[in-house]
Design a protein around this motif. Structure first.
Motif, PDB file in Angstrom:
ATOM      1  N   PHE A 288       0.819  -1.600  -0.306  1.00 56.85           N
ATOM      2  CA  PHE A 288       0.032  -0.099   0.145  1.00 56.85           C
ATOM      3  C   PHE A 288       0.592   1.422  -0.142  1.00 56.85           C
ATOM      4  O   PHE A 288       0.602   2.472  -0.481  1.00 56.85           O
ATOM      5  N   MET A 289       1.942   1.235   0.821  1.00 57.56           N
ATOM      6  CA  MET A 289       3.748   2.495   0.323  1.00 57.56           C
ATOM      7  C   MET A 289       3.293   2.200  -0.644  1.00 57.56           C
ATOM      8  O   MET A 289       3.077   3.931  -1.112  1.00 57.56           O
ATOM      9  N   VAL A 290       3.723   1.322  -1.191  1.00 58.65           N
ATOM     10  CA  VAL A 290       4.448   2.023  -2.764  1.00 58.65           C
ATOM     11  C   VAL A 290       3.162   2.293  -3.839  1.00 58.65           C
ATOM     12  O   VAL A 290       3.591   2.901  -4.737  1.00 58.65           O
ATOM     13  N   PHE A 291       2.180   1.569  -3.741  1.00 54.51           N
ATOM     14  CA  PHE A 291       1.454   1.730  -4.398  1.00 54.51           C
ATOM     15  C   PHE A 291       0.917   2.955  -4.399  1.00 54.51           C
ATOM     16  O   PHE A 291       0.327   4.145  -5.370  1.00 54.51           O
ATOM     17  N   THR A 292       0.878   3.989  -2.727  1.00 47.95           N
ATOM     18  CA  THR A 292       0.050   5.096  -2.535  1.00 47.95           C
ATOM     19  C   THR A 292       0.743   6.034  -3.454  1.00 47.95           C
ATOM     20  O   THR A 292       0.859   7.208  -3.822  1.00 47.95           O
ATOM     21  N   MET A 293       2.333   5.719  -3.105  1.00 47.27           N
ATOM     22  CA  MET A 293       3.254   6.857  -3.497  1.00 47.27           C
ATOM     23  C   MET A 293       3.015   6.698  -5.195  1.00 47.27           C
ATOM     24  O   MET A 293       3.471   8.037  -5.650  1.00 47.27           O
ATOM     25  N   ARG A 294       3.437   5.963  -5.824  1.00 52.54           N
ATOM     26  CA  ARG A 294       2.552   5.736  -7.551  1.00 52.54           C
ATOM     27  C   ARG A 294       1.548   6.065  -8.025  1.00 52.54           C
ATOM     28  O   ARG A 294       1.652   7.043  -8.575  1.00 52.54           O
ATOM     29  N   HIS A 295       0.875   6.364  -7.595  1.00 49.69           N
ATOM     30  CA  HIS A 295      -0.859   6.273  -7.400  1.00 49.69           C
ATOM     31  C   HIS A 295      -1.615   7.275  -7.688  1.00 49.69           C
ATOM     32  O   HIS A 295      -2.648   7.605  -7.675  1.00 49.69           O
ATOM     33  N   GLY A 296      -1.322   6.890  -5.901  1.00 51.88           N
ATOM     34  CA  GLY A 296      -2.205   8.138  -4.942  1.00 51.88           C
ATOM     35  C   GLY A 296      -3.458   7.610  -4.142  1.00 51.88           C
ATOM     36  O   GLY A 296      -3.151   6.036  -4.414  1.00 51.88           O
ATOM     37  N   TRP A 297      -4.114   8.019  -3.340  1.00 52.41           N
ATOM     38  CA  TRP A 297      -4.452   7.612  -2.535  1.00 52.41           C
ATOM     39  C   TRP A 297      -5.563   7.092  -3.067  1.00 52.41           C
ATOM     40  O   TRP A 297      -6.261   6.292  -2.043  1.00 52.41           O
ATOM     41  N   ILE A 298      -6.476   7.687  -3.573  1.00 51.44           N
ATOM     42  CA  ILE A 298      -7.920   6.608  -4.829  1.00 51.44           C
ATOM     43  C   ILE A 298      -7.804   6.087  -5.071  1.00 51.44           C
ATOM     44  O   ILE A 298      -8.276   4.486  -4.703  1.00 51.44           O
ATOM     45  N   PRO A 299      -6.731   5.545  -5.764  1.00 53.04           N
ATOM     46  CA  PRO A 299      -6.832   4.134  -6.484  1.00 53.04           C
ATOM     47  C   PRO A 299      -5.928   3.394  -4.978  1.00 53.04           C
ATOM     48  O   PRO A 299      -5.978   2.083  -5.224  1.00 53.04           O
ATOM     49  N   ALA A 300      -5.510   3.677  -4.365  1.00 56.30           N
ATOM     50  CA  ALA A 300      -5.304   3.003  -2.747  1.00 56.30           C
ATOM     51  C   ALA A 300      -6.237   2.341  -2.716  1.00 56.30           C
ATOM     52  O   ALA A 300      -6.546   1.743  -1.813  1.00 56.30           O
ATOM     53  N   MET A 301      -7.120   3.135  -2.293  1.00 58.20           N
ATOM     54  CA  MET A 301      -8.471   3.061  -1.631  1.00 58.20           C
ATOM     55  C   MET A 301      -9.474   2.012  -2.463  1.00 58.20           C
ATOM     56  O   MET A 301      -9.607   1.358  -1.822  1.00 58.20           O
ATOM     57  N   LEU A 302      -8.866   1.860  -3.789  1.00 59.54           N
ATOM     58  CA  LEU A 302      -9.691   0.828  -4.452  1.00 59.54           C
ATOM     59  C   LEU A 302      -8.413  -0.951  -4.539  1.00 59.54           C
ATOM     60  O   LEU A 302      -9.398  -1.891  -3.983  1.00 59.54           O
ATOM     61  N   LEU A 303      -7.023  -0.079  -4.091  1.00 56.57           N
ATOM     62  CA  LEU A 303      -6.478  -1.514  -3.876  1.00 56.57           C
ATOM     63  C   LEU A 303      -7.287  -2.149  -1.960  1.00 56.57           C
ATOM     64  O   LEU A 303      -6.445  -3.206  -1.905  1.00 56.57           O
ATOM     65  N   LEU A 304      -7.656  -1.651  -1.334  1.00 56.61           N
ATOM     66  CA  LEU A 304      -7.673  -1.392  -0.180  1.00 56.61           C
ATOM     67  C   LEU A 304      -8.503  -1.945  -0.046  1.00 56.61           C
ATOM     68  O   LEU A 304      -8.700  -3.633   0.670  1.00 56.61           O
ATOM     69  N   ALA A 305      -9.847  -1.774  -0.743  1.00 56.21           N
ATOM     70  CA  ALA A 305     -11.294  -2.953  -0.773  1.00 56.21           C
ATOM     71  C   ALA A 305     -10.726  -4.397  -0.911  1.00 56.21           C
ATOM     72  O   ALA A 305     -11.785  -5.368  -1.454  1.00 56.21           O
ATOM     73  N   ALA A 306      -9.716  -4.811  -2.683  1.00 61.51           N
ATOM     74  CA  ALA A 306     -10.069  -5.419  -2.736  1.00 61.51           C
ATOM     75  C   ALA A 306      -9.348  -6.054  -1.860  1.00 61.51           C
ATOM     76  O   ALA A 306      -8.978  -7.450  -1.937  1.00 61.51           O
ATOM     77  N   ALA A 307      -7.650  -5.754  -1.527  1.00 59.64           N
ATOM     78  CA  ALA A 307      -7.002  -6.522   0.227  1.00 59.64           C
ATOM     79  C   ALA A 307      -8.243  -7.246   0.634  1.00 59.64           C
ATOM     80  O   ALA A 307      -7.525  -8.377   1.051  1.00 59.64           O
ATOM     81  N   LEU A 308      -8.685  -6.419   1.191  1.00 56.59           N
ATOM     82  CA  LEU A 308     -10.166  -6.501   1.849  1.00 56.59           C
ATOM     83  C   LEU A 308     -10.698  -8.588   1.669  1.00 56.59           C
ATOM     84  O   LEU A 308     -11.047  -9.087   2.766  1.00 56.59           O
ATOM     85  N   VAL A 309     -11.535  -8.136   0.258  1.00 54.68           N
ATOM     86  CA  VAL A 309     -11.709  -9.434   0.286  1.00 54.68           C
ATOM     87  C   VAL A 309     -11.293 -10.119  -0.136  1.00 54.68           C
ATOM     88  O   VAL A 309     -11.645 -11.581  -0.147  1.00 54.68           O
ATOM     89  N   ILE A 310      -9.700 -10.489  -0.369  1.00 52.25           N
ATOM     90  CA  ILE A 310      -8.404 -10.953  -0.213  1.00 52.25           C
ATOM     91  C   ILE A 310      -8.626 -11.750   0.797  1.00 52.25           C
ATOM     92  O   ILE A 310      -8.449 -12.828   1.257  1.00 52.25           O
ATOM     93  N   SER A 311      -8.324 -10.883   1.985  1.00 51.99           N
ATOM     94  CA  SER A 311      -8.078 -11.032   3.253  1.00 51.99           C
ATOM     95  C   SER A 311      -9.223 -12.459   3.538  1.00 51.99           C
ATOM     96  O   SER A 311      -9.249 -13.426   4.328  1.00 51.99           O
ATOM     97  N   GLY A 312     -10.132 -11.478   3.663  1.00 52.54           N
ATOM     98  CA  GLY A 312     -11.809 -12.022   3.777  1.00 52.54           C
ATOM     99  C   GLY A 312     -11.724 -13.670   3.482  1.00 52.54           C
ATOM    100  O   GLY A 312     -12.454 -14.681   3.849  1.00 52.54           O
ATOM    101  N   LEU A 313     -10.836 -14.290   2.480  1.00 58.71           N
ATOM    102  CA  LEU A 313     -11.339 -14.927   1.897  1.00 58.71           C
ATOM    103  C   LEU A 313     -10.001 -15.730   1.960  1.00 58.71           C
ATOM    104  O   LEU A 313     -10.737 -17.485   2.761  1.00 58.71           O
ATOM    105  N   ILE A 314      -8.659 -15.933   2.210  1.00 55.71           N
ATOM    106  CA  ILE A 314      -7.395 -16.377   3.316  1.00 55.71           C
ATOM    107  C   ILE A 314      -8.096 -16.323   4.144  1.00 55.71           C
ATOM    108  O   ILE A 314      -7.754 -17.894   4.855  1.00 55.71           O
ATOM    109  N   GLY A 315      -8.228 -15.948   4.863  1.00 57.21           N
ATOM    110  CA  GLY A 315      -8.713 -16.307   6.696  1.00 57.21           C
ATOM    111  C   GLY A 315      -9.956 -16.227   6.955  1.00 57.21           C
ATOM    112  O   GLY A 315     -11.135 -17.047   6.616  1.00 57.21           O
ATOM    113  N   SER A 316     -10.894 -15.071   7.439  1.00 57.12           N
ATOM    114  CA  SER A 316     -12.583 -14.731   7.496  1.00 57.12           C
ATOM    115  C   SER A 316     -12.578 -13.872   7.832  1.00 57.12           C
ATOM    116  O   SER A 316     -11.775 -13.358   8.212  1.00 57.12           O
TER     117      SER A 316
END
Length: 309
Positions: free
Chosen positions: A42-70
């Motif tokens: 998230f640090m790398v992606f935010t520095m390169r593309h800004g915080w708005i695209p990073a929010m979409l990355l965070l949303a996708a990461a939350l979905v992935i974390s829910g699938l991997i864990g609970s």
């Protein structure tokens, strides 16, 4: 073309996060180290593309974390994701690293407090109180064993133990603050070398001897000291708030005191080995820490370092 590049990089960062998250959840030893790197994508992606695209990355990461864990693993992903975005945004603006550390710690603190509230209100689990209850139960068992062996447990020791447990219960906010700064510092420290290899503009740490709190911190410390003179009822909100504020601000004064002593040692040409040894000695002798805090108060109030030639 730029959007395609951003999507490709988002997929790579998401895959990296998924691997790190998997290790953090299921690898006993490596998982601790992997958890510290969870904010890096998230640090790398935010520095390169800004915080708005990073929010979409965070949303996708939350979905992935829910699938991997609970669902219970979502707070962990949210914590490191938001910290990574905040730190990445601050670094992209070339902010002072101590300010970056402060912002990272505040985001960690907000997540820890939120997770603690959710745990109590919705899961009916209070890990702090449950841990204290377990410690008290172990202590009572030890006392009963002493009685069974014909030895009378010292009443003073029992009284001090109960007071210590009660104080720890009151000091939970301070413990959260300390944990937040420790997590923020560890996360930033392990991530910076990787970001430098990626040729991202992360700057450098200013010398610790140049660290100066705003004078507002000193006035707040004096105000809290005055409040502590009032006889608040033990266990009340005001009592706990003043107690925790006084400890946190005293820690801030200790940091300021060490900064001043480092500055004085630098000006006088004292070796780094001597300074490091003196720091360790101070950390293990509480009465020296009080002296360090006094130096910090004087330095912040009267700009003591300017008087050093």
């Amino acid at each position: 073309m730029r959007k395609t590049h951003a999507l490709t990089e988002a997929a790579i960062e998401l895959a990296l996060f998924a691997v790190l998250f998997l290790l953090a959840l299921y690898a006993p030893v490596i998982g601790i180290v992997a958890a510290l790197f969870l904010a890096l994508p998230f640090m790398v992606f935010t520095m390169r593309h800004g915080w708005i695209p990073a929010m979409l990355l965070l949303a996708a990461a939350l979905v992935i974390s829910g699938l991997i864990g609970s669902l219970l693993s979502l707070p962990m992903a949210l914590m490191f994701g938001t910290v990574g975005m905040a730190v990445g945004a601050m670094l992209s603006k070339q902010k002072n690293r101590y300010l970056v550390l402060l912002v990272g710690a505040l985001v960690f603190l907000a997540n820890i407090v939120l997770d603690y509230i959710i745990s109590i209100q919705f899961l009916h689990v209070d890990m702090i109180q449950d841990t204290l209850a377990l410690v008290r139960e172990s202590f009572d068992t030890a006392m009963n064993l002493m009685k069974g062996m014909g030895q009378a447990p010292p009443l003073e020791m029992q009284r001090q133990f109960e007071q210590g447990l009660k104080l720890i219960g009151y000091m939970v906010p301070t413990l959260f603050v300390i944990a937040s700064f420790a997590l923020a510092y560890a996360t930033i420290i392990v991530s910076l070398p990787v970001m430098k290899r990626l040729k991202l503009p992360v700057g450098s740490w200013p010398p610790f001897r140049e660290l100066m709190w705003p004078k507002t911190v000193l006035w707040l410390y004096v105000f809290v000291l005055l409040l502590s003179l009032f006889p608040f009822k033990e266990g009340s909100f005001a009592y706990i708030a003043v107690l925790n504020l006084s400890y946190v601000l005293q820690l801030a004064m200790i940091v300021q005191g060490f900064s001043f002593l480092y500055y004085a040692a630098y000006k006088k040409g004292v070796g780094k080995g001597v300074v490091a040894a003196g720091t360790v000695v101070c950390l293990f002798l509480p009465f020296l820490l009080y002296l360090v805090a006094i130096f910090g108060i004087i330095d912040l109030g009267f700009d003591l370092r300017r008087r050093i030639l």
